[in-house]
Motif scaffolding. Structure first.
Motif, PDB file in Angstrom:
ATOM      1  N   GLY A  51       0.817  -1.212   0.000  1.00 24.20           N
ATOM      2  CA  GLY A  51       0.000   0.000   0.000  1.00 24.20           C
ATOM      3  C   GLY A  51       0.848   1.257   0.000  1.00 24.20           C
ATOM      4  O   GLY A  51       0.577   2.210  -0.737  1.00 24.20           O
ATOM      5  N   HIS A  54       2.295   2.024  -3.385  1.00 23.96           N
ATOM      6  CA  HIS A  54       1.372   2.693  -4.296  1.00 23.96           C
ATOM      7  C   HIS A  54       1.273   4.187  -3.977  1.00 23.96           C
ATOM      8  O   HIS A  54       1.195   5.022  -4.880  1.00 23.96           O
ATOM      9  CB  HIS A  54      -0.012   2.048  -4.211  1.00 23.96           C
ATOM     10  CG  HIS A  54      -0.086   0.705  -4.871  1.00 23.96           C
ATOM     11  ND1 HIS A  54       0.498  -0.410  -4.333  1.00 23.96           N
ATOM     12  CD2 HIS A  54      -0.668   0.307  -6.026  1.00 23.96           C
ATOM     13  CE1 HIS A  54       0.273  -1.445  -5.136  1.00 23.96           C
ATOM     14  NE2 HIS A  54      -0.431  -1.037  -6.165  1.00 23.96           N
ATOM     15  N   ASP A 106      -8.150  -3.427   6.464  1.00 27.81           N
ATOM     16  CA  ASP A 106      -8.177  -3.792   5.053  1.00 27.81           C
ATOM     17  C   ASP A 106      -8.787  -2.688   4.194  1.00 27.81           C
ATOM     18  O   ASP A 106      -8.350  -2.446   3.072  1.00 27.81           O
ATOM     19  CB  ASP A 106      -8.932  -5.115   4.853  1.00 27.81           C
ATOM     20  CG  ASP A 106     -10.366  -5.046   5.364  1.00 27.81           C
ATOM     21  OD1 ASP A 106     -10.646  -4.188   6.214  1.00 27.81           O
ATOM     22  OD2 ASP A 106     -11.187  -5.864   4.913  1.00 27.81           O
ATOM     23  N   VAL A 107      -9.787  -1.971   4.734  1.00 28.83           N
ATOM     24  CA  VAL A 107     -10.377  -0.861   3.985  1.00 28.83           C
ATOM     25  C   VAL A 107      -9.356   0.272   3.848  1.00 28.83           C
ATOM     26  O   VAL A 107      -9.223   0.893   2.782  1.00 28.83           O
ATOM     27  CB  VAL A 107     -11.654  -0.343   4.687  1.00 28.83           C
ATOM     28  CG1 VAL A 107     -12.155   0.925   4.016  1.00 28.83           C
ATOM     29  CG2 VAL A 107     -12.731  -1.411   4.664  1.00 28.83           C
ATOM     30  N   ALA A 110      -6.885  -0.642   1.248  1.00 23.17           N
ATOM     31  CA  ALA A 110      -7.483  -0.536  -0.082  1.00 23.17           C
ATOM     32  C   ALA A 110      -7.450   0.909  -0.565  1.00 23.17           C
ATOM     33  O   ALA A 110      -7.186   1.188  -1.738  1.00 23.17           O
ATOM     34  CB  ALA A 110      -8.918  -1.054  -0.056  1.00 23.17           C
ATOM     35  N   MET A 111      -7.705   1.842   0.353  1.00 22.74           N
ATOM     36  CA  MET A 111      -7.654   3.255  -0.018  1.00 22.74           C
ATOM     37  C   MET A 111      -6.240   3.660  -0.411  1.00 22.74           C
ATOM     38  O   MET A 111      -6.032   4.468  -1.320  1.00 22.74           O
ATOM     39  CB  MET A 111      -8.172   4.122   1.126  1.00 22.74           C
ATOM     40  CG  MET A 111      -9.668   4.033   1.339  1.00 22.74           C
ATOM     41  SD  MET A 111     -10.299   5.287   2.466  1.00 22.74           S
ATOM     42  CE  MET A 111      -9.607   4.716   4.026  1.00 22.74           C
ATOM     43  N   PHE A 113      -3.987   1.619  -1.752  1.00 24.49           N
ATOM     44  CA  PHE A 113      -3.738   0.989  -3.044  1.00 24.49           C
ATOM     45  C   PHE A 113      -4.297   1.835  -4.181  1.00 24.49           C
ATOM     46  O   PHE A 113      -3.573   2.278  -5.075  1.00 24.49           O
ATOM     47  CB  PHE A 113      -4.398  -0.391  -3.077  1.00 24.49           C
ATOM     48  CG  PHE A 113      -3.547  -1.494  -2.526  1.00 24.49           C
ATOM     49  CD1 PHE A 113      -3.064  -1.435  -1.233  1.00 24.49           C
ATOM     50  CD2 PHE A 113      -3.245  -2.602  -3.287  1.00 24.49           C
ATOM     51  CE1 PHE A 113      -2.304  -2.464  -0.709  1.00 24.49           C
ATOM     52  CE2 PHE A 113      -2.476  -3.631  -2.770  1.00 24.49           C
ATOM     53  CZ  PHE A 113      -2.009  -3.562  -1.485  1.00 24.49           C
ATOM     54  N   TYR A 114      -5.589   2.050  -4.135  1.00 23.00           N
ATOM     55  CA  TYR A 114      -6.271   2.684  -5.265  1.00 23.00           C
ATOM     56  C   TYR A 114      -5.983   4.175  -5.339  1.00 23.00           C
ATOM     57  O   TYR A 114      -5.775   4.728  -6.430  1.00 23.00           O
ATOM     58  CB  TYR A 114      -7.779   2.434  -5.162  1.00 23.00           C
ATOM     59  CG  TYR A 114      -8.119   0.965  -5.012  1.00 23.00           C
ATOM     60  CD1 TYR A 114      -7.501   0.012  -5.808  1.00 23.00           C
ATOM     61  CD2 TYR A 114      -9.038   0.538  -4.067  1.00 23.00           C
ATOM     62  CE1 TYR A 114      -7.793  -1.330  -5.670  1.00 23.00           C
ATOM     63  CE2 TYR A 114      -9.343  -0.805  -3.915  1.00 23.00           C
ATOM     64  CZ  TYR A 114      -8.711  -1.747  -4.719  1.00 23.00           C
ATOM     65  OH  TYR A 114      -8.995  -3.069  -4.576  1.00 23.00           O
TER      66      TYR A 114
END
Length: 299
Positions: A51, A54, A106-107, A110-111, A113-114
């Motif tokens: 993460g 990214h 995990d949320v 994810a933030m 990552f994207y």
């Protein structure tokens, strides 16, 4: 290739200024990446490095954007410094969000990552570039490492080792049992943020060799291999550091003889060693189990 020819080729390799810089960069990363990776594995945050990698792309693109606005030559002069600053800010932010329980881990990842990839592509477009120009940061470009880059990487590596090894008792306590560490008077939240920030530094240093997409593997896989052979936290970290350095240097040497991507070669080599180690452990356990059964039947 004969032994004499092999040693001759290796001598030529280490005498090349390009390979000298590349080998030193690989050594620095191989030693430092597993240090913080040991903490991430222990905290069950193995994907945090990915993460942060990214998010570092956003820093790279931001540095490119500022360099373009200031008409610097080359335009990516500020890419590495901005990657360090942005990745640390992102890692600290995600740790603060996690610790306050406003969203699950995990949320939050994810933030990272994207948002990291989207921010990087958007900013590089605003700078007048293309997403293809991020490829060297996505997949690594060790051949472009300069002596100035090495000095910066060496300083950051020293800082990571100072934190990861020098503060190991306190950091381990915070990772192993946060409640007990808090009761003992340790600043657990601050130590957690320190781990996140040092992990971000590690990602920034490693990005030039293995790339943002593969950097997490170099932090985690040597630790996973070490856990097969040793049990204690300290031994795991030390063995992982040795394995990380050996894998990086070996992978880079392979790419000297064969036209392969250094980052991908290093990661695939690490995963192959893990697979063989895990298989060997499974076979050893099976043999021991069979021998115990034989002994029980003989009685």
């Amino acid at each position: 290739m004969s032994d004499a020819s092999l040693w001759s080729q290796l001598a030529i390799m280490v005498s090349s200024p390009l390979m000298q810089r590349s080998l030193l960069a690989a050594l620095l990363i191989g030693i430092s990446a597993p240090v913080m990776g040991t903490y991430l594995v222990h905290r069950k945050l193995a994907m945090l490095g990915d993460g942060i990698g990214h998010v570092a792309l956003t820093g790279v693109a931001l540095g490119w954007f500022v360099g373009s606005a200031l008409q610097l030559n080359p335009k990516d002069t500020l890419a590495f410094p901005f990657a360090v600053v942005v990745s640390i800010a992102g890692a600290v932010l995600i740790e603060v969000i996690r610790s306050r329980g406003k969203t699950s881990g995990d949320v939050a990842l994810a933030m990272l990552f994207y948002g990291g990839i989207a921010g990087g592509v958007l900013l590089i477009s605003l700078a007048g570039g293309t997403s293809a120009q991020l490829n060297s940061y996505l997949f690594g470009s060790i051949a472009t490492v300069t002596w100035n880059d090495l000095w910066i990487s060496g300083a950051l590596t020293a800082l990571v080792l100072l934190v990861g090894i020098g503060l190991r008792p306190a950091l381990f306590s915070a990772c192993n049992d946060a409640d007990f560490a808090t009761a003992s008077g340790l600043p657990v939240n601050l130590l957690s943020i320190l781990i996140a920030a040092a992990s971000a530094l590690t990602v920034s240093v490693s990005m030039r060799v293995v790339g943002a997409l593969l950097v997490s593997a170099l932090m985690i896989v040597p630790v996973a291999i070490a856990q097969i052979y040793v049990n204690s936290f300290k031994q795991t970290m030390h063995l992982a550091m040795f394995l990380g350095a050996a894998i990086c240097l070996t992978g880079l040497t392979i790419t000297y003889f064969y036209n392969l991507s250094p980052g991908a070669t290093i990661v695939v080599l690490a995963i192959a060693i893990y697979g063989l180690s895990a298989l060997g452990q499974a076979l050893l356990l099976a043999v021991k189990k069979r021998n115990r059964l034989k002994e029980n039947r003989a009685r």
